[in-house]
Write an enzyme that holds these catalytic residues in place. Structure first.
Site, PDB file in Angstrom:
ATOM      1  N   ASP A  84       0.598  -1.192   0.156  1.00  0.00           N
ATOM      2  CA  ASP A  84       0.046   0.051   0.009  1.00  0.00           C
ATOM      3  C   ASP A  84       0.762   1.151   0.150  1.00  0.00           C
ATOM      4  O   ASP A  84       0.613   2.270   0.624  1.00  0.00           O
ATOM      5  CB  ASP A  84      -1.134   0.006   1.191  1.00  0.00           C
ATOM      6  CG  ASP A  84      -0.358   0.031   2.619  1.00  0.00           C
ATOM      7  OD1 ASP A  84       0.976   0.250   2.694  1.00  0.00           O
ATOM      8  OD2 ASP A  84      -1.044   0.222   3.610  1.00  0.00           O
ATOM      9  N   ARG A 136     -13.480  12.110   2.948  1.00  0.00           N
ATOM     10  CA  ARG A 136     -13.278  10.682   3.618  1.00  0.00           C
ATOM     11  C   ARG A 136     -12.715  10.493   4.733  1.00  0.00           C
ATOM     12  O   ARG A 136     -12.889   9.681   5.500  1.00  0.00           O
ATOM     13  CB  ARG A 136     -12.581   9.842   2.415  1.00  0.00           C
ATOM     14  CG  ARG A 136     -13.348   9.676   1.207  1.00  0.00           C
ATOM     15  CD  ARG A 136     -12.388   8.736  -0.067  1.00  0.00           C
ATOM     16  NE  ARG A 136     -13.109   8.494  -1.210  1.00  0.00           N
ATOM     17  CZ  ARG A 136     -12.585   7.924  -2.379  1.00  0.00           C
ATOM     18  NH1 ARG A 136     -11.411   7.803  -2.440  1.00  0.00           N
ATOM     19  NH2 ARG A 136     -13.480   7.602  -3.263  1.00  0.00           N
ATOM     20  N   LEU A 137     -11.679  11.420   5.071  1.00  0.00           N
ATOM     21  CA  LEU A 137     -10.961  11.608   6.496  1.00  0.00           C
ATOM     22  C   LEU A 137     -11.813  12.026   7.318  1.00  0.00           C
ATOM     23  O   LEU A 137     -12.036  11.458   8.548  1.00  0.00           O
ATOM     24  CB  LEU A 137      -9.675  12.334   6.208  1.00  0.00           C
ATOM     25  CG  LEU A 137      -8.831  11.766   5.557  1.00  0.00           C
ATOM     26  CD1 LEU A 137      -7.507  13.066   5.395  1.00  0.00           C
ATOM     27  CD2 LEU A 137      -7.999  10.903   6.099  1.00  0.00           C
ATOM     28  N   GLN A 138     -12.707  13.043   7.000  1.00  0.00           N
ATOM     29  CA  GLN A 138     -14.022  13.496   8.204  1.00  0.00           C
ATOM     30  C   GLN A 138     -14.836  12.385   8.423  1.00  0.00           C
ATOM     31  O   GLN A 138     -15.194  12.186   9.427  1.00  0.00           O
ATOM     32  CB  GLN A 138     -14.693  14.499   7.474  1.00  0.00           C
ATOM     33  CG  GLN A 138     -13.607  15.664   7.407  1.00  0.00           C
ATOM     34  CD  GLN A 138     -14.223  17.058   6.615  1.00  0.00           C
ATOM     35  OE1 GLN A 138     -15.206  16.953   5.944  1.00  0.00           O
ATOM     36  NE2 GLN A 138     -13.823  18.202   6.911  1.00  0.00           N
ATOM     37  N   LYS A 139     -15.253  11.586   7.358  1.00  0.00           N
ATOM     38  CA  LYS A 139     -16.106  10.421   7.505  1.00  0.00           C
ATOM     39  C   LYS A 139     -15.668   9.374   8.530  1.00  0.00           C
ATOM     40  O   LYS A 139     -16.437   8.739   9.117  1.00  0.00           O
ATOM     41  CB  LYS A 139     -16.442   9.703   6.185  1.00  0.00           C
ATOM     42  CG  LYS A 139     -17.633   8.898   6.111  1.00  0.00           C
ATOM     43  CD  LYS A 139     -17.960   8.385   4.665  1.00  0.00           C
ATOM     44  CE  LYS A 139     -19.192   7.554   4.745  1.00  0.00           C
ATOM     45  NZ  LYS A 139     -19.688   6.951   3.312  1.00  0.00           N
ATOM     46  N   ARG A 140     -14.325   9.274   8.492  1.00  0.00           N
ATOM     47  CA  ARG A 140     -13.857   8.371   9.552  1.00  0.00           C
ATOM     48  C   ARG A 140     -14.218   8.617  10.985  1.00  0.00           C
ATOM     49  O   ARG A 140     -14.288   7.722  11.832  1.00  0.00           O
ATOM     50  CB  ARG A 140     -12.241   8.234   9.362  1.00  0.00           C
ATOM     51  CG  ARG A 140     -11.793   7.252   8.163  1.00  0.00           C
ATOM     52  CD  ARG A 140     -10.553   7.815   7.733  1.00  0.00           C
ATOM     53  NE  ARG A 140      -9.541   7.432   8.988  1.00  0.00           N
ATOM     54  CZ  ARG A 140      -8.145   7.382   8.786  1.00  0.00           C
ATOM     55  NH1 ARG A 140      -7.650   7.588   7.550  1.00  0.00           N
ATOM     56  NH2 ARG A 140      -7.595   7.126   9.955  1.00  0.00           N
TER      57      ARG A 140
END
Length: 211
Positions: A84, A136-140
């Site tokens: 990754d 996406r980071l905020q959704k975590r």
């Protein structure tokens, strides 16, 4: 499709960890992960980037040097590796994190610690918009997006774009990943596998909205 060493890359929040994990499972491959959260200097870097950038990058360098041995050993056994991260990703982060003198020291140490490294059979670059990564980071919901120094995410995103615009070291599949879902979306994953098997030349593109 006969890939032995696949590297998945993308800016923070692009989904490279999820995709590399699913690819490793699909190919019954070793999943080689960078485990950035295990860097003991990272929290200090987020709090004071100017004072802790060099230690942070040197730690990553040492771990990548160890990864070279793992990759070489797996390739000698004929095994498949999905990583990754790209071993050259310091070319993205170092110009942002370090000043000129620190960069000179870093590149000299890298030359000594890792003079040669294996080249992937395929690099998959998850190309995303900066807003997509931030959402996406905020959704975590773990608050990680608030840890980064001001402007850091945008600068790293720009460096990713620059780096892969010029990248020629290995066959490259650039995936427009703003709409890519690999967890639970078999259609998207199969489209990606098909793109991997149909590669022609050294640079290819997958845009899900056009499929």
């Amino acid at each position: 499709m006969n890939y032995r060493y696949i590297a998945v890359e993308g800016a923070i929040g692009s989904g490279k960890s999820e995709l590399s994990r699913r690819l490793a499972s699909h190919f019954n491959a070793l999943h080689l992960t960078e485990n950035a959260d295990q860097n003991p200097f990272l929290a200090q870097f987020y709090a004071n980037a100017n004072n802790h950038g060099l230690a942070t990058e040197l730690f990553f360098l040492m771990r990548r040097a160890e990864s070279v041995d793992v990759i070489n050993a797996e390739e000698e056994k004929g095994s498949v590796i999905v990583a990754d991260f790209l071993l050259e990703k310091d070319q993205i982060f170092v110009p942002v994190v370090l000043n000129d003198k620190e960069q000179t020291l870093f590149w000299e140490l890298k030359r000594r610690a890792m003079p040669q490294y294996p080249v992937p059979d395929l690099v998959i670059y998850l190309q995303t918009a900066a807003d997509t990564n931030r959402k996406r980071l905020q959704k975590r919901g773990d608050g990680v997006v608030n840890l980064f120094p001001a402007g850091y995410l945008n600068r790293i995103h720009e460096e990713y774009s620059r780096f892969f615009h010029l990248y020629q070291n290995a066959p490259l599949l650039i995936v427009n990943a703003d709409e890519l879902e690999v967890n639970g979306n078999d259609e998207h994953f199969n489209l990606l596998l098909r793109a991997m098997s149909d590669l022609q030349g050294s640079r290819n593109y997958l845009n899900l909205s056009e499929k």
